[in-house]
Design an enzyme around this catalytic site. Structure first.
Site, PDB file in Angstrom:
ATOM      1  N   TYR A 145      50.181  32.343  37.403  1.00 35.62           N
ATOM      2  CA  TYR A 145      49.254  33.375  36.957  1.00 35.62           C
ATOM      3  C   TYR A 145      49.130  34.420  38.058  1.00 35.62           C
ATOM      4  O   TYR A 145      48.856  34.083  39.209  1.00 35.62           O
ATOM      5  CB  TYR A 145      47.878  32.781  36.630  1.00 35.62           C
ATOM      6  N   ASP A 240      52.578  35.677  45.736  1.00 35.27           N
ATOM      7  CA  ASP A 240      51.205  35.881  45.290  1.00 35.27           C
ATOM      8  C   ASP A 240      50.348  34.871  46.037  1.00 35.27           C
ATOM      9  O   ASP A 240      50.303  33.691  45.694  1.00 35.27           O
ATOM     10  CB  ASP A 240      51.123  35.667  43.770  1.00 35.27           C
ATOM     11  N   LYS A 268      40.771  37.448  46.467  1.00 38.52           N
ATOM     12  CA  LYS A 268      39.764  36.399  46.677  1.00 38.52           C
ATOM     13  C   LYS A 268      39.212  36.414  48.109  1.00 38.52           C
ATOM     14  O   LYS A 268      38.376  37.227  48.426  1.00 38.52           O
ATOM     15  CB  LYS A 268      40.314  35.043  46.255  1.00 38.52           C
TER      16      LYS A 268
END
Ligand code: HOZ
Length: 429
Positions: A145, A240, A268
């Site tokens: 994702y 990622d 994040k």
């Protein structure tokens, strides 16, 4: 039974004006057959809902809260920044400081562009890779994702896996057709993709530790092989590290596994709990970004002073020498406790852990691929989730998400969690 009256009422109100009542689908608790908790406040390792229930929190806002919630020094940094103005739409010296910090933590990063979300970071990295290589196809992993940009919503994990819909409506077919999805942890499949699409692959995008299909560490040699294939075929390697960045080591998975990406996407933790993210990497690729080069990317709130203040303070605190050793110890303690509890209760459990992120899968088999996760006992996970919630432990409401520990979790929190898990395991036998 814990009261949920106010959360339920709040959810009903929210659904009238917000699609599904939430601003990000995974929050709807759709796959665990109970409405979401509406949150009133969070502090340290705990989170409190609008009914006044307090839980030990292992969601940690899905990763950013590595210091725990409302860390006093981060809150002060945000307050001080807010008093100076909340947005300028102009450069600040604090952004340069943050970019330097990121580049210092990541050997592979020469230059950094700050954005507001992980989605934007990946979208920008993909555009850069396409411009740099003058190619269009992208390889990603099934169950990986990378946010919700068009190119990345193909065979995606996280909320899409949880709802059993791996791709999104509204993505043009010709865009999706440029994304080649191959199984995670399958070296040969990446090799086949390069063989099948010679001179067409601009980039391989991979979470170096998969963390949106539960946590799955890379098998031995996997990241090295992808690095080599990218070099051999002139493709850009995009890591990622939105979840793993500043999480599994200060320099993320790249430091932990000793592999350098060409471009790295961070989110994040890099925002210190505020909306900031970053893409960074080799100067020759990064300098394609406007205003130096022809790749356009922009954002009014990019480098927002509040987010940058939170980020600088968070990273400064993480830079302390014992951070990652402490996180490792907490993770190991939770893993050992859960394993022992499952053993005593006679429940088959496979735990995958990388530092302070982990997943407990209801399976007696190793979990190395997305299909392995799909083959775990998801129905049992739901019952486990609900039982843990009832006992005051707030887990991500999906078997496809990770548990996040923070520096604020105490041994007492971990012990309480383990004894709640033992009760839950006995109840769901
Ligand atoms: N993409 C996140 C899960 N991997 C969910 C983010 C959220 O709902 O806040």
């Amino acid at each position: 039974m814990r009261a949920r009256t106010y959360s339920q009422a709040a959810f009903e109100q929210a659904k009238k004006v917000i699609p599904g009542g939430v601003n990000s689908p995974a929050r709807a608790f759709g796959s665990v057959d109970c409405g979401p908790l509406f949150i009133a406040a969070a502090r340290g390792a705990t989170i409190t809902d609008v009914d006044g229930n307090t839980y030990i929190d292992y969601v940690g806002s899905w990763g950013p809260m590595i210091l725990g919630h409302a860390h006093p020094e981060v809150v002060t940094a945000i307050e001080q920044a807010a008093a100076r103005g909340t947005s300028f739409g102009a450069p600040t010296e604090a952004e340069t400081k943050l970019a330097r910090r990121i580049a210092a933590a990541y050997e592979s990063i020469d230059k950094v562009r700050l954005v507001s979300s992980g989605t934007e970071a990946v979208m920008t990295a993909v555009r850069l890779a396409r411009a740099f290589t003058r190619r269009e196809s992208i390889v990603k992993m099934v169950g990986g994702y990378h946010g919700h940009s068009d190119s990345m919503l193909v065979s995606a994990g996280s909320g899409l896996a949880e709802h059993g819909v791996p791709s999104s409506a509204g993505v043009p077919g010709h865009v999706a057709a440029q994304t080649i999805a191959v199984p995670y942890n399958d070296i040969e499949a990446v090799g086949r993709a390069f063989a099948n699409y010679p001179d067409r692959i601009a980039a391989v995008v991979v979470e170096p530790v998969a963390a949106n299909m539960g946590v799955i560490a890379p098998v031995e040699g996997y990241l090295e092989a992808i690095r080599q294939l990218c070099d051999q075929h002139g493709a850009v390697l995009i890591f990622d590290e939105v979840i793993t960045g500043f999480r599994v080591a200060l320099g993320g998975a790249q430091q932990r596994y000793g592999i350098k990406a060409d471009l790295t996407c961070l989110g994040k933790i890099v925002g210190g709990g505020l909306p900031a993210a970053a893409v960074g990497g080799r100067s020759d690729i990064m300098d394609l970004l406007s205003p130096v080069g022809p790749v356009y990317q922009a954002g009014t709130l990019s480098g927002n002073p509040l987010a940058v203040a939170a980020a600088n303070k968070t990273l400064e605190l993480l830079e302390k020498s014992d951070t990652y050793r402490t996180l490792e110890q907490k993770g190991a303690s939770l893993e050992a406790g859960l394993k022992d509890a499952a053993g005593r209760a006679g429940i088959p459990l496979t735990i995958n852990r990388v530092g302070s992120i982990l997943s407990a899968f209801f399976s007696q088999h190793p979990v190395r691929h997305f299909e392995d996760v799909q083959a775990t006992d998801i129905a049992r996970f739901k019952r486990y989730f609900l039982d843990m919630l009832e006992q005051g432990v707030y887990l991500a409401p999906s078997a496809y998400e990770a548990m996040f520990l923070s520096l604020a979790h105490t041994q007492q929190d971990i012990d309480k969690t383990v004894s709640a898990a033992y009760n839950a395991f006995c109840n769901i036998r």
